[in-house]
Design a protein around this motif. Structure first.
Motif, PDB file in Angstrom:
ATOM      1  N   ALA A  44      10.114   2.047 -13.267  1.00 28.26           N
ATOM      2  CA  ALA A  44      11.446   2.060 -14.095  1.00 28.26           C
ATOM      3  C   ALA A  44      12.070   0.628 -13.829  1.00 28.26           C
ATOM      4  N   GLY A  45      11.729  -0.119 -12.932  1.00 28.90           N
ATOM      5  CA  GLY A  45      12.318  -1.522 -13.045  1.00 28.90           C
ATOM      6  C   GLY A  45      13.651  -1.578 -12.261  1.00 28.90           C
ATOM      7  N   HIS A  46      14.047  -0.686 -11.771  1.00 33.50           N
ATOM      8  CA  HIS A  46      15.413  -0.648 -10.883  1.00 33.50           C
ATOM      9  C   HIS A  46      14.891  -1.359  -9.601  1.00 33.50           C
ATOM     10  N   VAL A  47      13.626  -1.508  -8.763  1.00 32.47           N
ATOM     11  CA  VAL A  47      13.541  -2.211  -8.027  1.00 32.47           C
ATOM     12  C   VAL A  47      12.263  -3.047  -8.341  1.00 32.47           C
ATOM     13  N   HIS A  48      12.458  -4.366  -8.117  1.00 33.18           N
ATOM     14  CA  HIS A  48      11.514  -5.208  -8.867  1.00 33.18           C
ATOM     15  C   HIS A  48      11.430  -6.571  -7.826  1.00 33.18           C
ATOM     16  N   ALA A 177       7.407  -0.361  -0.069  1.00 38.06           N
ATOM     17  CA  ALA A 177       8.007  -1.319  -0.688  1.00 38.06           C
ATOM     18  C   ALA A 177       7.078  -2.605  -0.910  1.00 38.06           C
ATOM     19  N   ILE A 178       6.593  -2.867   0.338  1.00 38.31           N
ATOM     20  CA  ILE A 178       5.501  -3.939   0.387  1.00 38.31           C
ATOM     21  C   ILE A 178       4.380  -3.707  -0.672  1.00 38.31           C
ATOM     22  N   LYS A 179       3.850  -2.644  -0.590  1.00 38.66           N
ATOM     23  CA  LYS A 179       2.688  -2.092  -1.419  1.00 38.66           C
ATOM     24  C   LYS A 179       3.101  -1.813  -3.074  1.00 38.66           C
TER      25      LYS A 179
END
Length: 238
Positions: A44-48, A177-179
């Motif tokens: 969704a673009g909240h975490v980028h 998160a890394i992946k």
């Protein structure tokens, strides 16, 4: 060193190693296969990037984990040690009833069953944990309650047990998160360092919560988790 001191040091070392064992990503409970809504937040673009990933996971630590799973484990460990089966069942039921999405409920059920199977496969080494989980007849055991049973068998404080649980969660989430973002390994380590700095505060918050204060209310996380169930392309089970 006296014999008494040597025995105490040996018990302390054994307890620490057991907590580290439970916190290890190598524990065969499948924690590595879940992102707990993070993958959907990336979609969704909240975490980028590194900053937004650290912010997301830090918020999740304090607003979700500390107020729910860590608080449950803080209360379940003494309940296991006191053989208070009614209390254990009530805590397990609370976890099942407060998971906000189908994915998140399946995760805690699968990981709880896997920890039960881990204890069974250990044979005599895990017999106490396996037998106590079986006798409690939780149908199914949720992960924080099952993990509390394993932690209760160690001669460690509740706080140390929760520190281990939270750090194990942080390691799995940073790997997610890394992946999924994706992040480099150095960014992942910086994110883990930030979370490690926040974990003691989250643990102390969890220990201080009463039954009336414990809660599971993270609307944005729940929305992303629900969307993830039908996400077109995904790496993780939640």
């Amino acid at each position: 060193m006296t014999t008494v001191e040597a025995n105490a040091a040996a018990r302390s070392a054994a307890s620490l190693l057991q907590i580290l064992w439970l916190a290890s990503p190598a524990l065969p409970v499948g924690g590595f296969s879940y992102s707990e809504g993070l993958e959907a937040a990336v979609d969704a673009g909240h975490v980028h990037d590194e900053t937004s990933a650290a912010q997301w996971l830090g918020d999740q630590l304090h607003l979700a984990l500390a107020r729910s799973d860590l608080a449950v484990e803080a209360q379940a460990i003494p309940a296991w040690r006191a053989d208070d089966v009614a209390r254990i069942r009530a805590l397990n039921h609370w976890v099942l009833q407060t998971r906000e999405t189908h994915e998140l409920r399946l995760q805690t059920e699968q990981m709880g069953r896997s920890l039960l199977e881990w204890a069974r496969q250990l044979g005599p080494l895990g017999a106490g944990v396996f037998e106590r989980l079986q006798a409690a007849d939780l149908n199914p055991p949720t992960y924080p309650v099952a993990c509390a049973c394993a932690a209760a068998s160690a001669d460690a404080s509740v706080r140390d047990s929760l520190l281990g649980y939270a750090f194990g969660w942080a390691e799995n989430m940073v790997q997610a998160a890394i992946k999924s973002v994706p992040l480099g390994q150095s960014a992942g380590q910086r994110t883990l360092a930030l979370l490690a700095g926040e974990i003691p505060l989250a643990v102390d918050q969890a220990i201080a919560l009463s039954d009336n204060d414990r809660q599971a209310f993270t609307p944005l996380l729940a929305i992303h988790s629900a969307r993830h169930e039908t996400q077109y392309s995904r790496l993780f089970r939640s």
